[in-house]
Design a protein around this motif. Sequence first.
Motif, PDB file in Angstrom:
ATOM      1  N   TYR B  31       0.831  -1.196   0.000  1.00 30.61           N
ATOM      2  CA  TYR B  31       0.000   0.000   0.000  1.00 30.61           C
ATOM      3  C   TYR B  31       0.868   1.248   0.000  1.00 30.61           C
ATOM      4  N   TYR B  48      -4.343   6.814  -3.380  1.00 26.36           N
ATOM      5  CA  TYR B  48      -3.694   5.682  -2.752  1.00 26.36           C
ATOM      6  C   TYR B  48      -3.643   4.520  -3.741  1.00 26.36           C
ATOM      7  N   MET B  50      -3.306   0.173  -3.699  1.00 28.41           N
ATOM      8  CA  MET B  50      -3.271  -1.047  -2.895  1.00 28.41           C
ATOM      9  C   MET B  50      -2.318  -2.084  -3.454  1.00 28.41           C
ATOM     10  N   PHE B  90       3.317  14.611   1.290  1.00 25.57           N
ATOM     11  CA  PHE B  90       3.918  13.429   1.899  1.00 25.57           C
ATOM     12  C   PHE B  90       3.479  12.176   1.167  1.00 25.57           C
ATOM     13  N   ARG B  94       2.538   1.329   3.624  1.00 24.88           N
ATOM     14  CA  ARG B  94       2.257   0.426   4.733  1.00 24.88           C
ATOM     15  C   ARG B  94       2.265  -0.992   4.198  1.00 24.88           C
ATOM     16  N   LEU B  97      -3.181  -4.146   4.288  1.00 21.59           N
ATOM     17  CA  LEU B  97      -4.434  -3.435   4.512  1.00 21.59           C
ATOM     18  C   LEU B  97      -5.041  -3.747   5.879  1.00 21.59           C
ATOM     19  N   GLY B  99      -6.064  -3.238   9.615  1.00 20.14           N
ATOM     20  CA  GLY B  99      -6.434  -1.966  10.226  1.00 20.14           C
ATOM     21  C   GLY B  99      -5.339  -1.312  11.027  1.00 20.14           C
ATOM     22  N   GLY B 100      -4.528  -2.126  11.699  1.00 16.51           N
ATOM     23  CA  GLY B 100      -3.498  -1.550  12.548  1.00 16.51           C
ATOM     24  C   GLY B 100      -2.148  -1.402  11.880  1.00 16.51           C
ATOM     25  N   ASP B 101      -2.049  -1.690  10.597  1.00 15.29           N
ATOM     26  CA  ASP B 101      -0.762  -1.581   9.916  1.00 15.29           C
ATOM     27  C   ASP B 101      -0.263  -0.143   9.950  1.00 15.29           C
ATOM     28  N   THR B 102       0.996  -0.008  10.340  1.00 12.87           N
ATOM     29  CA  THR B 102       1.607   1.318  10.432  1.00 12.87           C
ATOM     30  C   THR B 102       1.823   1.902   9.051  1.00 12.87           C
ATOM     31  N   GLN B 103       1.588   3.196   8.926  1.00  7.48           N
ATOM     32  CA  GLN B 103       1.990   3.922   7.729  1.00  7.48           C
ATOM     33  C   GLN B 103       3.351   4.561   7.999  1.00  7.48           C
ATOM     34  N   PHE B 105       5.938   7.350   6.655  1.00  9.64           N
ATOM     35  CA  PHE B 105       5.902   8.550   5.840  1.00  9.64           C
ATOM     36  C   PHE B 105       7.295   8.934   5.349  1.00  9.64           C
ATOM     37  N   GLY B 106       7.322   9.506   4.165  1.00 13.11           N
ATOM     38  CA  GLY B 106       8.533  10.107   3.648  1.00 13.11           C
ATOM     39  C   GLY B 106       8.813  11.438   4.321  1.00 13.11           C
TER      40      GLY B 106
END
Lengths: 110, 114
Positions: B31, B48, B50, B90, B94, B97, B99-103, B105-106
Amino acid sequence: QKEVEQDPGPLSVPEGAIVSLNCTYSNSAFQYFMWYRQYSRKGPELLMYTYSSGNKEDGRFTAQVDKSSKYISLFIRDSQPSDSATYLCAIPFNFNKFYFGSGTKLNVKP
Amino acid sequence: EAQVTQNPRYLITVTGKKLTVTCSQNMNHEYMSWYRQDPGLGLRQIYYSMNVEVTDKGDVPEGYKVSRKEKRNFPLILESPSPNQTSLYFCASRPGLAGGDTQYFGPGTRLTVL
């Protein structure tokens, strides 16, 4: 109505204070609730997340969700100058969309 | 080092001049997403993806295009930039998909359109 609303701050507290950061949300279908921390000139980084209602604690940080009132909170105990940052609440939806609050800028004074 | 990289970090351009902001991640994440951050408005999702060749609109897609031809890259294209696209951008990735998967960031790209 925005999906997520956040107290804009800024918030200025003395070192050692307890900090309370808050957001409200509109959709009762939301299940995951996240808090990100963003230092100046950096990208956000995940601080912690909770699933459904209740509390979750991680060191000095506690995330709290009240689904009945659609209210989420982040508490910081014994706040430190290094906690000075912008805090964003975030809610993923349908596993692919993310709604962020506008962020609360926190300044912890030594 | 696991990271999301963006280039350029700073860009000043003029109205109508096509530009591309690159995003790359080395974590084999499925993702990826683009956001813009504006004062008082927080982070708003633009597009986004997937997986490879699977993209969809976020909340503010107007004036932007994306493509996902490789898993690691997710460029943001502004075909005819306008001053209201001046913002801090930004890219994030992640693992999946859940729900708790961390994103992750650049570092952000600060774009000014004159």
